[in-house]
Structure formats: structure tokens, C-alpha cells
Design a protein around this motif. Structure first.
Motif, PDB file in Angstrom:
ATOM      1  N   ALA A 100       0.822  -1.214   0.000  1.00  0.00           N
ATOM      2  CA  ALA A 100       0.000   0.000   0.000  1.00  0.00           C
ATOM      3  C   ALA A 100       0.853   1.260   0.000  1.00  0.00           C
ATOM      4  O   ALA A 100       0.480   2.275  -0.591  1.00  0.00           O
ATOM      5  CB  ALA A 100      -0.927  -0.005   1.212  1.00  0.00           C
ATOM      6  N   ARG A 104      -1.286   4.808   1.584  1.00  0.00           N
ATOM      7  CA  ARG A 104      -2.382   3.914   1.933  1.00  0.00           C
ATOM      8  C   ARG A 104      -3.441   3.885   0.839  1.00  0.00           C
ATOM      9  O   ARG A 104      -4.617   4.154   1.064  1.00  0.00           O
ATOM     10  CB  ARG A 104      -3.020   4.314   3.274  1.00  0.00           C
ATOM     11  CG  ARG A 104      -2.040   4.498   4.409  1.00  0.00           C
ATOM     12  CD  ARG A 104      -1.310   3.228   4.750  1.00  0.00           C
ATOM     13  NE  ARG A 104      -2.193   2.182   5.231  1.00  0.00           N
ATOM     14  CZ  ARG A 104      -1.802   0.950   5.511  1.00  0.00           C
ATOM     15  NH1 ARG A 104      -0.537   0.593   5.307  1.00  0.00           N
ATOM     16  NH2 ARG A 104      -2.650   0.058   5.961  1.00  0.00           N
ATOM     17  N   ARG A 105      -3.011   3.588  -0.373  1.00  0.00           N
ATOM     18  CA  ARG A 105      -3.930   3.553  -1.510  1.00  0.00           C
ATOM     19  C   ARG A 105      -4.962   2.450  -1.353  1.00  0.00           C
ATOM     20  O   ARG A 105      -4.713   1.426  -0.726  1.00  0.00           O
ATOM     21  CB  ARG A 105      -3.155   3.357  -2.807  1.00  0.00           C
ATOM     22  CG  ARG A 105      -2.302   4.554  -3.200  1.00  0.00           C
ATOM     23  CD  ARG A 105      -1.380   4.197  -4.337  1.00  0.00           C
ATOM     24  NE  ARG A 105      -0.434   3.153  -3.934  1.00  0.00           N
ATOM     25  CZ  ARG A 105       0.342   2.487  -4.798  1.00  0.00           C
ATOM     26  NH1 ARG A 105       0.241   2.722  -6.081  1.00  0.00           N
ATOM     27  NH2 ARG A 105       1.185   1.583  -4.364  1.00  0.00           N
ATOM     28  N   SER A 106      -6.124   2.650  -1.944  1.00  0.00           N
ATOM     29  CA  SER A 106      -7.193   1.660  -1.842  1.00  0.00           C
ATOM     30  C   SER A 106      -6.821   0.402  -2.621  1.00  0.00           C
ATOM     31  O   SER A 106      -5.947   0.420  -3.499  1.00  0.00           O
ATOM     32  CB  SER A 106      -8.505   2.236  -2.385  1.00  0.00           C
ATOM     33  OG  SER A 106      -8.434   2.403  -3.781  1.00  0.00           O
ATOM     34  N   LEU A 107      -7.494  -0.678  -2.309  1.00  0.00           N
ATOM     35  CA  LEU A 107      -7.189  -1.959  -2.942  1.00  0.00           C
ATOM     36  C   LEU A 107      -7.339  -1.902  -4.458  1.00  0.00           C
ATOM     37  O   LEU A 107      -6.551  -2.488  -5.199  1.00  0.00           O
ATOM     38  CB  LEU A 107      -8.120  -3.041  -2.380  1.00  0.00           C
ATOM     39  CG  LEU A 107      -7.944  -3.402  -0.903  1.00  0.00           C
ATOM     40  CD1 LEU A 107      -9.017  -4.402  -0.494  1.00  0.00           C
ATOM     41  CD2 LEU A 107      -6.565  -3.979  -0.636  1.00  0.00           C
ATOM     42  N   LEU A 108      -8.363  -1.209  -4.930  1.00  0.00           N
ATOM     43  CA  LEU A 108      -8.695  -1.232  -6.353  1.00  0.00           C
ATOM     44  C   LEU A 108      -7.613  -0.624  -7.243  1.00  0.00           C
ATOM     45  O   LEU A 108      -7.483  -1.008  -8.405  1.00  0.00           O
ATOM     46  CB  LEU A 108     -10.020  -0.516  -6.603  1.00  0.00           C
ATOM     47  CG  LEU A 108     -11.277  -1.249  -6.133  1.00  0.00           C
ATOM     48  CD1 LEU A 108     -12.507  -0.374  -6.315  1.00  0.00           C
ATOM     49  CD2 LEU A 108     -11.456  -2.564  -6.889  1.00  0.00           C
ATOM     50  N   ARG A 110      -4.306  -0.598  -6.534  1.00  0.00           N
ATOM     51  CA  ARG A 110      -2.995  -1.220  -6.369  1.00  0.00           C
ATOM     52  C   ARG A 110      -2.758  -2.273  -7.453  1.00  0.00           C
ATOM     53  O   ARG A 110      -3.683  -2.931  -7.922  1.00  0.00           O
ATOM     54  CB  ARG A 110      -2.878  -1.831  -4.974  1.00  0.00           C
ATOM     55  CG  ARG A 110      -2.696  -0.756  -3.907  1.00  0.00           C
ATOM     56  CD  ARG A 110      -3.102  -1.216  -2.529  1.00  0.00           C
ATOM     57  NE  ARG A 110      -2.276  -2.303  -2.040  1.00  0.00           N
ATOM     58  CZ  ARG A 110      -2.498  -2.893  -0.868  1.00  0.00           C
ATOM     59  NH1 ARG A 110      -3.491  -2.513  -0.099  1.00  0.00           N
ATOM     60  NH2 ARG A 110      -1.707  -3.889  -0.483  1.00  0.00           N
ATOM     61  N   GLN A 142      -8.561  -2.974 -10.249  1.00  0.00           N
ATOM     62  CA  GLN A 142      -9.761  -2.464 -10.903  1.00  0.00           C
ATOM     63  C   GLN A 142      -9.714  -2.667 -12.411  1.00  0.00           C
ATOM     64  O   GLN A 142     -10.710  -3.043 -13.037  1.00  0.00           O
ATOM     65  CB  GLN A 142      -9.894  -0.967 -10.578  1.00  0.00           C
ATOM     66  CG  GLN A 142     -11.144  -0.304 -11.086  1.00  0.00           C
ATOM     67  CD  GLN A 142     -11.253   1.118 -10.561  1.00  0.00           C
ATOM     68  OE1 GLN A 142     -11.911   1.397  -9.577  1.00  0.00           O
ATOM     69  NE2 GLN A 142     -10.557   2.039 -11.217  1.00  0.00           N
TER      70      GLN A 142
END
Length: 261
Positions: A100, A104-108, A110, A142
Motif C-alpha cells: 500500500a 495507503r492507496r485503496s485496494l482497487l 494497487r 480495478q
């Protein structure tokens, strides 16, 4: 003599404090043991019965038992099944997300990285794994859901689309004895359907989802079994989770709907 008494007293105090420390952790250790036993018992049951992938479980939740097809109004399940494929690969140790980082980027957003390129033996999983392995630089999670669904304006990415996923998964379930294959006439056209033949498999799946949300739900998702948590989240994303709640009583249904992710 006094020294020996003092030594005995200190030993007694030390042993009693160690005993109390163990007692203090006892409830935590007991909970962990129960969780392990639950997971092990689930694995034992799955070893004796038919083991389903996340994709097959989500599709089975979405299929109408007698009619053998998913709701015509469900436009989420296509993307949901592609998400199932990616998470199944992650659970099997084939792919992972990049770290991350400080932001702290979102899961989508990464990137999806290859962790182990050994084939799984499942055609759909291995096809997706091959696409991910051959793509450089890595793409975001994503983007992969869109590519595998064929929802992209980039003509160079269209070959990533996994075609006829629902039909291929249904045939897997037919091979496993859960569904059967029939032809139904819908006025202007004939459609292949897959009605349920093994009520035990479907009931076991529904019960597993209900127990996860009602019986084993905790505020900390990290304490839930990863596969169970993934199933609940993916079923919700695919708009089929409520199908597992419909047999519940009104009170349990209300609780389940409040807890649902």
C-alpha cells in the motif's frame, strides 16, 4: 531456615503468578483453538464432499433452483465472478497486491503482481493467471476486473476477456453433480439452463453464509476465515447475498441485513 522458607515462598508466588498469567490468556487461547477447530472441521467436510471454488459458490447462490438461471435484472454478477477469480488466485498463493505504501492507496488501484505462476489445474483460473503473468507493466486490480469482463475501450486489452464464464462455471457444477443441464424455450429462443440437482450442496453453502454473518460475525474482520469473509463480500458485490438470507426468520433477517458488508 528463614532463607529456605523465603525461597519456598518466592517459588510459590512465582508459580501462582505464572498460573494466573495462563488463566488470563486462557479465554483467548480457547477462542483461537475453537477458530482452528472450526476451520479444520470445514476442511475435513470439504475433503469428504464436493469442494467448490469461490466463483462456483457465488454462481450457485445466484442461480434459481428450479429454473437454473440467474436473474435477468442482475447486472453485477458478471463483474463479481471476475473478482472471484482474482481472489481465488490470491487465496491459492498465485497473485498478490503491491504494498500500500505511505499513501495507503485503496485496494482497487494497487497493482496485481505474480507470486507463483504454477498452474492451479482450473481452466478459468489458469487463463487469468496467464494473462496477468504476460502483462508488463502490472495493471491495477480495478483494471483487471474490467479487462476480464471485456469492459474496456482499449482494443489492445480485449483479448483478456474471459468469455462464457457463467456457462463454464455451470458446467463445472454439472460435472461435480450439483447441477444438471436442460433446454428451456423462451418464446423467441431456446436457452440452456442448469437446475439444481444436489440440494445438500446448496443448503450447505447457504448455511455457511448464514453462520458467518449471524453466528461467527466479529467486529474485527481479520479474525474471520479469509475464504468465508471473501465469499460474503463477493456475494454482496455480485448482488446474490440476499438469496442466502431469504430463508431466515424476520428477526435473523434483520440482523443479517444490518451486519452485511
Amino acid at each position: 531456615m528463614n532463607k529456605s522458607k523465603g525461597l519456598v515462598q518466592r517459588k510459590n508466588i512465582a508459580s501462582s503468578s505464572q498460573s494466573s498469567d495462563r488463566d488470563g490468556l486462557g479465554s483467548y487461547d480457547k477462542d483461537e483453538d475453537q477458530d482452528k477447530k472450526y476451520i479444520e472441521s470445514e476442511e475435513d467436510v470439504d475433503a469428504k464432499e464436493t469442494r467448490l471454488t469461490l466463483m462456483e459458490e457465488v454462481l450457485l447462490l445466484g442461480l434459481k433452483d428450479k429454473e437454473g438461471y440467474t436473474s435477468f435484472w442482475n447486472d453485477c454478477i458478471s463483474f463479481g465472478l471476475r473478482g472471484c477469480i482474482l481472489i481465488e488466485l490470491a487465496l491459492r498463493g498465485r497473485i498478490e497486491l503491491e504494498k500500500a505504501g505511505m499513501r495507503r492507496r485503496s485496494l482497487l488501484v494497487r497493482k496485481v503482481l505474480i507470486k507463483n505462476d504454477t498452474p492451479t489445474g482450473d481452466v478459468l483460473l489458469d487463463q487469468a493467471l496467464k494473462h496477468i503473468k504476460e502483462t508488463s507493466p502490472p495493471e491495477a486490480l480495478q483494471s483487471w476486473i474490467a479487462y476480464l469482463s471485456g469492459e474496456t475501450w482499449n482494443p489492445l486489452k480485449l483479448h483478456y476477456q474471459l468469455r462464457n464464464v457463467r456457462e463454464r462455471l455451470a458446467k463445472n457444477l454439472v460435472d461435480k453433480g450439483v447441477l444438471t443441464t436442460e433446454k428451456q424455450n423462451f418464446l423467441l429462443f431456446d436457452m440452456t439452463t442448469h437446475p439444481l440437482t444436489d440440494n445438500t450442496a446448496k443448503n450447505k453453502l447457504v448455511k455457511k453464509v448464514q453462520e458467518a454473518v449471524l453466528g461467527r460475525w466479529v467486529n474485527d474482520p481479520h479474525r474471520l476465515d479469509k475464504r468465508i469473509l471473501s465469499l460474503v463480500l463477493l456475494a454482496h458485490s455480485s448482488d446474490v447475498l440476499e438469496n442466502a438470507f431469504s430463508p431466515l426468520s424476520d428477526d435473523d433477517y434483520e440482523v443479517a441485513m444490518k451486519r452485511y458488508p
